[in-house]
Design a protein around this motif. Structure first.
Motif, mmCIF file in Angstrom:
data_model
loop_
_atom_site.group_PDB
_atom_site.id
_atom_site.type_symbol
_atom_site.label_atom_id
_atom_site.label_comp_id
_atom_site.label_asym_id
_atom_site.label_seq_id
_atom_site.Cartn_x
_atom_site.Cartn_y
_atom_site.Cartn_z
ATOM 1 N N ASN A 1 -29.167 204.586 -13.952
ATOM 2 C CA ASN A 1 -28.461 205.572 -14.756
ATOM 3 C C ASN A 1 -29.439 206.464 -15.505
ATOM 4 N N LYS B 1 -23.393 214.482 -26.336
ATOM 5 C CA LYS B 1 -22.533 215.297 -25.481
ATOM 6 C C LYS B 1 -22.852 214.986 -24.035
ATOM 7 N N ARG B 2 -21.802 214.996 -23.249
ATOM 8 C CA ARG B 2 -22.007 214.677 -21.862
ATOM 9 C C ARG B 2 -22.384 215.868 -21.018
ATOM 10 N N PHE C 1 -26.395 211.744 -21.251
ATOM 11 C CA PHE C 1 -25.917 211.903 -22.615
ATOM 12 C C PHE C 1 -27.026 212.557 -23.406
ATOM 13 N N ILE D 1 -31.385 208.268 -18.343
ATOM 14 C CA ILE D 1 -31.806 207.896 -19.689
ATOM 15 C C ILE D 1 -32.358 209.117 -20.404
ATOM 16 N N LEU E 1 -30.631 196.361 -12.024
ATOM 17 C CA LEU E 1 -30.432 197.583 -12.799
ATOM 18 C C LEU E 1 -29.837 198.707 -11.965
ATOM 19 N N VAL E 2 -28.952 199.447 -12.596
ATOM 20 C CA VAL E 2 -28.385 200.638 -11.985
ATOM 21 C C VAL E 2 -29.249 201.810 -12.443
ATOM 22 N N VAL F 1 -19.495 209.756 -10.833
ATOM 23 C CA VAL F 1 -20.585 208.928 -11.335
ATOM 24 C C VAL F 1 -20.439 207.503 -10.822
ATOM 25 N N GLN F 2 -19.202 206.992 -10.882
ATOM 26 C CA GLN F 2 -18.963 205.631 -10.412
ATOM 27 C C GLN F 2 -19.346 205.467 -8.951
#
Lengths: 138, 138
Positions: free
Chosen positions: B126, B79-80, B74, B128, B123-124, B65-66
């Motif tokens: 990620n 929970k991932r 999420f 949502i 903004l990254v 992810v990084q």
DNA sequence: ATCCTTATTGCAAAAACTTGCAATAAGGAT
DNA sequence: ATCCTTATTGCAAGTTTTTGCAATAAGGAT
């Protein structure tokens, strides 16, 4: 007549029971400024209610979210934090330095409206965490 | 020349090491359709790499992810789940029945632009998770 | 005031996730 | 091919979160 009485009132009207545990946890959330993690809530709650179990804190917090009395935020790391807030908002967190900015929900209003139109869903106002890099860290 | 070779290539170019563990996990993510939880990835990965530790799976998924090779989502429960997807998107989940709708990122473009303008953040992209009630469950 | 129903809690055990540190092994240099 | 550096893994222990079930106690009815 304690400060969380209007919220417990609301719980009762929704048909849920008002227990000492829920009262204490609501009280804590009301007096916290900002988010609290479950373990923070637990630590505080245990002072007033020594027999309290951590399990109950987890369940109660999740319960309050379900009933809409509290909001949960998932941090960039996936860690939870809960809060009670009348003014609904979201967060933008800097991935580098952790700086946190509050985003009032109005800024998402038009997005929500368009999502509701295109999907037929009725959106719940849950907390959203945006990630990015702040001006300094870019 | 296996199917994840272009991704491992990318890793190497970024200065990271390509290990059997990373290769296997990338392979699994590439062949999964949809999200996988860390334990699902672990179970699958262990078949090809018996000595693998669950810890390593967690660390590797977070690492991917990084580096931007994978995305984490999420769920409504916190929970991932991880996945690799070229087309960036988000999810809208029905709180009642769990139905899941994919929201292409373009729908958030203007929001992101306005947030970037008002906060000076970059903004990254990620993942949502929006929550709501679907047409049937309302 | 007492009884009844069943929502909530406590407790115990498991599952999910994180962290620190020493051992291993990528990948670049010789 | 071998050596070196250090990123990455394994392992063990810890923390966080979830789950099942029996015991308790809220709140409505009598």
């Amino acid at each position: 007549m304690s400060c969380e009485s209007d919220l417990t009132q609301e719980l009762r009207e929704l048909g849920f029971r008002v227990t000492p545990q829920r009262r204490v946890i609501l009280h804590i959330l009301l007096h916290a400024n900002g988010h609290l993690t479950p373990s923070e809530v637990f630590a505080l709650a245990q002072e007033s209610l020594p027999g309290l179990m951590e399990t109950t804190v987890y369940r109660t917090l999740e319960f309050l979210v379900q009933t809409g009395l509290a909001q949960a935020a998932f941090g960039s790391n996936g860690k939870r934090a809960y809060e009670i807030s009348d003014e609904h908002h979201h967060h933008l967190i800097c991935r580098q330095c952790g700086k946190e900015i509050e985003i009032p929900h109005v800024q998402l209003d038009s997005l929500y409206a368009s999502l509701e139109a295109s999907t037929q869903f009725k959106l719940v106002h849950n907390h959203i965490t945006f990630l990015g890099l702040c001006a300094e860290c870019q």
